[in-house]
Design a protein around this motif. Structure first.
Motif, PDB file in Angstrom:
ATOM      1  N   PHE A 113       0.828  -1.203   0.000  1.00  0.00           N
ATOM      2  CA  PHE A 113       0.000   0.000   0.000  1.00  0.00           C
ATOM      3  C   PHE A 113       0.863   1.253   0.000  1.00  0.00           C
ATOM      4  N   GLY A 114       1.928   1.241   0.796  1.00  0.00           N
ATOM      5  CA  GLY A 114       2.806   2.402   0.842  1.00  0.00           C
ATOM      6  C   GLY A 114       3.502   2.651  -0.481  1.00  0.00           C
ATOM      7  N   GLY A 115       4.028   1.602  -1.094  1.00  0.00           N
ATOM      8  CA  GLY A 115       4.696   1.761  -2.377  1.00  0.00           C
ATOM      9  C   GLY A 115       3.749   2.176  -3.483  1.00  0.00           C
ATOM     10  N   PHE A 116       2.506   1.681  -3.431  1.00  0.00           N
ATOM     11  CA  PHE A 116       1.528   2.035  -4.464  1.00  0.00           C
ATOM     12  C   PHE A 116       1.176   3.513  -4.407  1.00  0.00           C
ATOM     13  N   LEU A 117       0.935   4.041  -3.206  1.00  0.00           N
ATOM     14  CA  LEU A 117       0.547   5.446  -3.095  1.00  0.00           C
ATOM     15  C   LEU A 117       1.739   6.373  -3.295  1.00  0.00           C
ATOM     16  N   MET A 118       2.895   5.993  -2.764  1.00  0.00           N
ATOM     17  CA  MET A 118       4.059   6.867  -2.874  1.00  0.00           C
ATOM     18  C   MET A 118       4.507   6.995  -4.326  1.00  0.00           C
ATOM     19  N   GLY A 119       4.494   5.900  -5.065  1.00  0.00           N
ATOM     20  CA  GLY A 119       4.874   5.950  -6.471  1.00  0.00           C
ATOM     21  C   GLY A 119       6.291   6.429  -6.695  1.00  0.00           C
ATOM     22  N   GLY A 120       7.171   6.202  -5.732  1.00  0.00           N
ATOM     23  CA  GLY A 120       8.558   6.621  -5.872  1.00  0.00           C
ATOM     24  C   GLY A 120       8.814   8.064  -5.502  1.00  0.00           C
ATOM     25  N   ASP A 121       7.805   8.812  -5.115  1.00  0.00           N
ATOM     26  CA  ASP A 121       7.977  10.220  -4.752  1.00  0.00           C
ATOM     27  C   ASP A 121       7.409  10.425  -3.352  1.00  0.00           C
ATOM     28  N   VAL A 122       8.294  10.713  -2.404  1.00  0.00           N
ATOM     29  CA  VAL A 122       7.878  10.854  -1.012  1.00  0.00           C
ATOM     30  C   VAL A 122       6.965  12.058  -0.824  1.00  0.00           C
ATOM     31  N   VAL A 123       7.285  13.164  -1.480  1.00  0.00           N
ATOM     32  CA  VAL A 123       6.528  14.403  -1.288  1.00  0.00           C
ATOM     33  C   VAL A 123       5.103  14.253  -1.822  1.00  0.00           C
ATOM     34  N   ILE A 124       4.983  13.773  -3.061  1.00  0.00           N
ATOM     35  CA  ILE A 124       3.654  13.624  -3.655  1.00  0.00           C
ATOM     36  C   ILE A 124       2.832  12.598  -2.878  1.00  0.00           C
ATOM     37  N   GLY A 125       3.461  11.497  -2.522  1.00  0.00           N
ATOM     38  CA  GLY A 125       2.746  10.489  -1.746  1.00  0.00           C
ATOM     39  C   GLY A 125       2.280  11.012  -0.402  1.00  0.00           C
ATOM     40  N   GLY A 126       3.130  11.793   0.259  1.00  0.00           N
ATOM     41  CA  GLY A 126       2.736  12.375   1.541  1.00  0.00           C
ATOM     42  C   GLY A 126       1.577  13.343   1.404  1.00  0.00           C
ATOM     43  N   ILE A 127       1.579  14.142   0.328  1.00  0.00           N
ATOM     44  CA  ILE A 127       0.485  15.096   0.114  1.00  0.00           C
ATOM     45  C   ILE A 127      -0.827  14.363  -0.155  1.00  0.00           C
ATOM     46  N   VAL A 128      -0.773  13.339  -1.011  1.00  0.00           N
ATOM     47  CA  VAL A 128      -1.988  12.575  -1.314  1.00  0.00           C
ATOM     48  C   VAL A 128      -2.527  11.895  -0.058  1.00  0.00           C
ATOM     49  N   PHE A 129      -1.628  11.354   0.746  1.00  0.00           N
ATOM     50  CA  PHE A 129      -2.059  10.697   1.977  1.00  0.00           C
ATOM     51  C   PHE A 129      -2.664  11.705   2.955  1.00  0.00           C
ATOM     52  N   SER A 130      -2.091  12.899   3.029  1.00  0.00           N
ATOM     53  CA  SER A 130      -2.648  13.937   3.903  1.00  0.00           C
ATOM     54  C   SER A 130      -4.054  14.326   3.460  1.00  0.00           C
ATOM     55  N   ILE A 131      -4.258  14.416   2.143  1.00  0.00           N
ATOM     56  CA  ILE A 131      -5.599  14.728   1.633  1.00  0.00           C
ATOM     57  C   ILE A 131      -6.585  13.628   2.012  1.00  0.00           C
ATOM     58  N   LEU A 132      -6.143  12.381   1.913  1.00  0.00           N
ATOM     59  CA  LEU A 132      -7.010  11.264   2.296  1.00  0.00           C
ATOM     60  C   LEU A 132      -7.382  11.334   3.773  1.00  0.00           C
ATOM     61  N   LEU A 133      -6.425  11.696   4.618  1.00  0.00           N
ATOM     62  CA  LEU A 133      -6.713  11.840   6.042  1.00  0.00           C
ATOM     63  C   LEU A 133      -7.752  12.930   6.289  1.00  0.00           C
ATOM     64  N   VAL A 134      -7.588  14.057   5.603  1.00  0.00           N
ATOM     65  CA  VAL A 134      -8.523  15.172   5.787  1.00  0.00           C
ATOM     66  C   VAL A 134      -9.924  14.777   5.324  1.00  0.00           C
ATOM     67  N   VAL A 135     -10.006  14.109   4.177  1.00  0.00           N
ATOM     68  CA  VAL A 135     -11.311  13.694   3.656  1.00  0.00           C
ATOM     69  C   VAL A 135     -11.989  12.729   4.619  1.00  0.00           C
ATOM     70  N   ASN A 136     -11.224  11.764   5.115  1.00  0.00           N
ATOM     71  CA  ASN A 136     -11.808  10.770   6.018  1.00  0.00           C
ATOM     72  C   ASN A 136     -12.263  11.403   7.325  1.00  0.00           C
ATOM     73  N   PHE A 137     -11.438  12.296   7.876  1.00  0.00           N
ATOM     74  CA  PHE A 137     -11.750  12.854   9.189  1.00  0.00           C
ATOM     75  C   PHE A 137     -12.782  13.973   9.113  1.00  0.00           C
ATOM     76  N   MET A 138     -12.576  14.925   8.202  1.00  0.00           N
ATOM     77  CA  MET A 138     -13.417  16.116   8.167  1.00  0.00           C
ATOM     78  C   MET A 138     -14.736  15.892   7.434  1.00  0.00           C
ATOM     79  N   VAL A 139     -14.758  14.989   6.468  1.00  0.00           N
ATOM     80  CA  VAL A 139     -15.960  14.817   5.645  1.00  0.00           C
ATOM     81  C   VAL A 139     -16.728  13.562   6.049  1.00  0.00           C
ATOM     82  N   ILE A 140     -16.110  12.403   5.855  1.00  0.00           N
ATOM     83  CA  ILE A 140     -16.833  11.148   6.043  1.00  0.00           C
ATOM     84  C   ILE A 140     -17.143  10.897   7.519  1.00  0.00           C
ATOM     85  N   THR A 141     -16.086  10.873   8.345  1.00  0.00           N
ATOM     86  CA  THR A 141     -16.285  10.533   9.754  1.00  0.00           C
ATOM     87  C   THR A 141     -17.127  11.573  10.479  1.00  0.00           C
TER      88      THR A 141
END
Length: 307
Positions: A113-141
């Motif tokens: 899962f980590g390698g799939f989302l990161m895609g070889g780029d730590v910065v982009i993967g971290g940003i996408v993961f942060s967006i997922l956290l915000v969506v899950n916490f602020m919107v869905i949950t």
């Protein structure tokens, strides 16, 4: 040969999963994960089961005829939350203790899962993961919790009127005593269900907050341990521990998102009958005028230059 129904009296039946002792053993096993370190292959199995259970819960919620057909959902919500937290703690233990060994230190599921989302780029993967956290916490949950709270409040406010309506129907002879008892029982069951859902939603919200905190601990603690204790280069430590943390976060946040969505679907079905697919098709496609307007607007957007 056993007589018909004789197997029910066998003592080993009580340890079959699905019985009371089986459920108790399962809860004890979940609690033991909080303390006992897990091998990576067992952790992979647990994470896979967590995702599978979450998908199953979402599918059951989608095909429910009415919310009372899933009265065990609040209890199941609590147990799945406990499962995710236990697995998160077990994964964090492996990341911090063996993260310097590489991205497979916490098992193949986390690494995949980590390698799939990161895609070889730590910065982009971290940003996408942060967006997922915000969506899950602020919107869905947060949205699911608010829906459960409002539904419980309005249902409790309407209970006296519903009870008076049952008494009035009984007095007028519209229903008999047996039907009145059945309606009162369903009313009590529905009241307990929405009250339990309101409380269970708090566990889901707490799980989302805990996931964010655990993510921060994994990144900061992993960098500190990798650089200071294992003398890893900063870039290598950041890449390794960020990949592990993102993988851990994904395998916990995806089930949490699915379960939160299922909770919202179950609670919002209070005023509808039939499964979600039948209801949506009937209500969205039942009137041809909105379909025609939407089709015309889509065609206009398609032929507009520059779009």
């Amino acid at each position: 040969m056993l007589k018909q129904g004789g197997w029910k009296q066998l003592p080993w039946r009580n340890i079959i999963p699905g019985t009371d002792i089986g459920l108790a053993l399962g809860v004890v096993l979940l609690l033991s994960i909080l303390i006992i370190p897990l091998p990576t292959f067992i952790l992979d199995i647990g994470l896979s089961l967590s995702i599978t259970f979450s998908v199953l819960i979402l599918m059951v919620a989608l095909f429910l005829e009415r919310p009372l057909d899933f009265t065990s959902f609040p209890t199941l919500l609590l147990l799945t939350t406990l499962l995710r937290l236990s697995l998160e703690i077990a994964t964090t233990r492996l990341i911090l203790s063996h993260g310097s060994e590489g991205t497979y230190a916490a098992g193949h599921v986390v690494a995949a899962f980590g390698g799939f989302l990161m895609g070889g780029d730590v910065v982009i993967g971290g940003i996408v993961f942060s967006i997922l956290l915000v969506v899950n916490f602020m919107v869905i949950t947060k949205g699911s919790g608010r829906i459960a709270e409002v539904a419980a409040r309005f249902f409790l406010d309407s209970m006296p009127g519903k009870q008076m309506a049952i008494d009035a129907d009984l007095s007028s002879g519209a229903i008999n005593d047996r039907m009145a008892r059945k309606k009162r029982y369903e009313l009590e069951e529905e009241s307990a269900f929405y009250g339990s859902m309101d409380g269970a939603a708090k566990f889901v919200r707490g799980d989302a907050i805990a996931g964010i905190i655990i993510t921060a601990i994994n990144i900061v603690g992993g960098l500190a341990i990798g650089v200071l204790r294992h003398n890893m280069p900063l870039n290598e430590a950041a890449s390794t521990f960020t990949t592990l943390t993102v993988g851990d976060g994904l395998v916990s946040q995806i089930p949490a998102l699915l379960v939160s969505t299922a909770a919202g679907i179950v609670v919002t079905k209070g005023g509808t009958t039939g499964s979600a697919d039948v209801t949506l098709v009937r209500q969205l496609g039942g009137n041809p005028k909105p379909l025609a307007v939407a089709a015309v607007l889509s065609a206009l957007f398609a032929i507009m230059p520059g779009l």
